[in-house]
Design a protein around this motif. Structure first.
Motif, PDB file in Angstrom:
ATOM      1  N   HIS A   1      13.089  -4.651  43.481  1.00  0.00           N
ATOM      2  CA  HIS A   1      13.572  -5.641  42.516  1.00  0.00           C
ATOM      3  C   HIS A   1      12.944  -5.441  41.133  1.00  0.00           C
ATOM      4  CE1 HIS A   1      15.092  -9.788  41.477  1.00  0.00           C
ATOM      5  NE2 HIS A   1      14.149  -9.635  40.552  1.00  0.00           N
TER       6      HIS A   1
ATOM      7  N   HIS B   1      14.474  -3.794  37.388  1.00  0.00           N
ATOM      8  CA  HIS B   1      14.393  -4.341  36.026  1.00  0.00           C
ATOM      9  C   HIS B   1      13.942  -3.251  35.051  1.00  0.00           C
ATOM     10  CE1 HIS B   1      15.396  -8.449  36.799  1.00  0.00           C
ATOM     11  NE2 HIS B   1      14.327  -8.730  37.522  1.00  0.00           N
TER      12      HIS B   1
ATOM     13  N   TYR C   1      19.599 -15.873  43.822  1.00  0.00           N
ATOM     14  CA  TYR C   1      18.706 -15.734  42.672  1.00  0.00           C
ATOM     15  C   TYR C   1      19.394 -14.885  41.600  1.00  0.00           C
ATOM     16  CZ  TYR C   1      14.396 -14.922  40.072  1.00  0.00           C
ATOM     17  OH  TYR C   1      13.445 -14.858  39.091  1.00  0.00           O
TER      18      TYR C   1
ATOM     19  N   GLU D   1      19.115 -10.361  36.584  1.00  0.00           N
ATOM     20  CA  GLU D   1      18.700 -10.679  37.953  1.00  0.00           C
ATOM     21  C   GLU D   1      19.769 -10.245  38.948  1.00  0.00           C
ATOM     22  OE1 GLU D   1      15.777 -11.262  38.635  1.00  0.00           O
ATOM     23  OE2 GLU D   1      15.064 -11.887  36.658  1.00  0.00           O
TER      24      GLU D   1
ATOM     25  N   ALA E   1      19.156  -6.674  39.699  1.00  0.00           N
ATOM     26  CA  ALA E   1      17.965  -6.492  40.533  1.00  0.00           C
ATOM     27  C   ALA E   1      18.222  -6.872  41.998  1.00  0.00           C
ATOM     28  CB  ALA E   1      16.795  -7.292  39.962  1.00  0.00           C
TER      29      ALA E   1
HETATM   30 ZN   LIG Z   1      13.903 -10.419  38.633  1.00  0.00          ZN
END
Ligand SMILES: [Zn+2]
Length: 260
Positions: A157, A161, A211, A218, A221
């Motif tokens: 994750h 990014h 999320y 996000e 990710a």
């Molecule tokens: Zn994140």
């Protein structure tokens, strides 16, 4: 240009170094699908790990003492994102800070239209475009490595990014070669992002972690986590998203993932 050439030379030498035996044991223990990769992928991954560990600084926080297990486990998972692609090894990232378990940060939460609440929240990892660093909880890293098919992996994750930042923006679009690729990417990711948002609002169960409904960065990710950890499910339920990620990463995790 001469500096770039020297950098390439140095990295070539690092990749060619014999891989320490005790490191290899750690890779095999914490990257459970390592044995399923083909021989050239295994060699490529080990070479990337050598460069990564030579170039990135690790710092223990909250009393954690950095050891080879921590360094190699994080490097191995992060370098999976680099296979088969021309890479500059997460160029915006200099330091990896590792905490023993979760760590607390001061954060303001919006609780109403103009109301913000200050408080401490616990986190498992974070990174930022201008940070130059990436923060991880060793507990979360180990947990993510121990269950490689639950769709959750804090290393994948946070390093996703970092890929997103390669073209200087945190917008869920990593560095893509052509305008046409950018266009297709935006179209596919945009549609998938909107449908995750809609599902999140209505409470429909989703494969992707909701999320990812926060913003496109996000979304990218969490898609990367699903791509590597639940590739079969992702390909079945989001074929276009899977195809985009497969094109970008130039690998097909269905072939080696631990997903049952
Ligand atoms: Zn994140």
């Amino acid at each position: 240009m001469i500096l770039a050439w020297l950098k390439q030379q140095r990295r070539r030498r690092l990749r060619a170094r014999p891989f320490p035996k005790d490191w290899l044991k750690l890779v095999e223990r914490h990257v459970v699908f390592f044995h399923k990769l083909n021989g050239s992928d295994r060699a490529e991954l080990l070479g990337h790990i050598q460069v990564f560990l030579a170039e990135k600084r690790f710092e223990g926080c909250g009393g954690l003492v950095i050891n080879n297990e921590i360094r190699v486990t994080i490097a191995a998972q992060a370098c999976l994102l680099l296979l088969h692609r021309k890479t500059d090894y997460f160029p915006r990232l200099l330091t990896i800070l590792v905490y023993p378990l979760t760590y607390m940060v001061q954060e303001d939460h919006q609780v109403g239209e103009h109301v913000w609440q200050e408080g401490t929240v616990s986190r498992l990892g974070e990174t930022g475009r201008r940070m130059g660093s990436l923060v991880l909880s060793w507990g979360a890293v180990k947990h993510g490595a121990a269950d490689p098919s639950d769709g959750k992996n804090v290393v994948l994750h946070e390093f996703a990014h970092q890929l997103d930042y390669e073209n200087y923006a945190a917008d869920g679009v990593p560095g893509l070669a052509t305008q046409e690729e950018q266009l297709t990417w935006s179209e596919v990711m945009g549609t998938e992002f909107e449908s995750l948002r809609a599902a999140d609002e209505t409470g429909i169960p989703t494969l992707l972690d909701t999320y990812g409904a926060i913003d496109p960065a996000e979304f990218f990710a969490v898609s990367v986590e699903a791509f590597f950890e639940q590739p079969r499910a992702l390909r079945g339920r989001h074929p276009k998203l899977y195809a985009e990620l497969q094109k970008y990463f130039q690998q097909d995790p269905v072939e080696y993932s631990a997903e049952r």
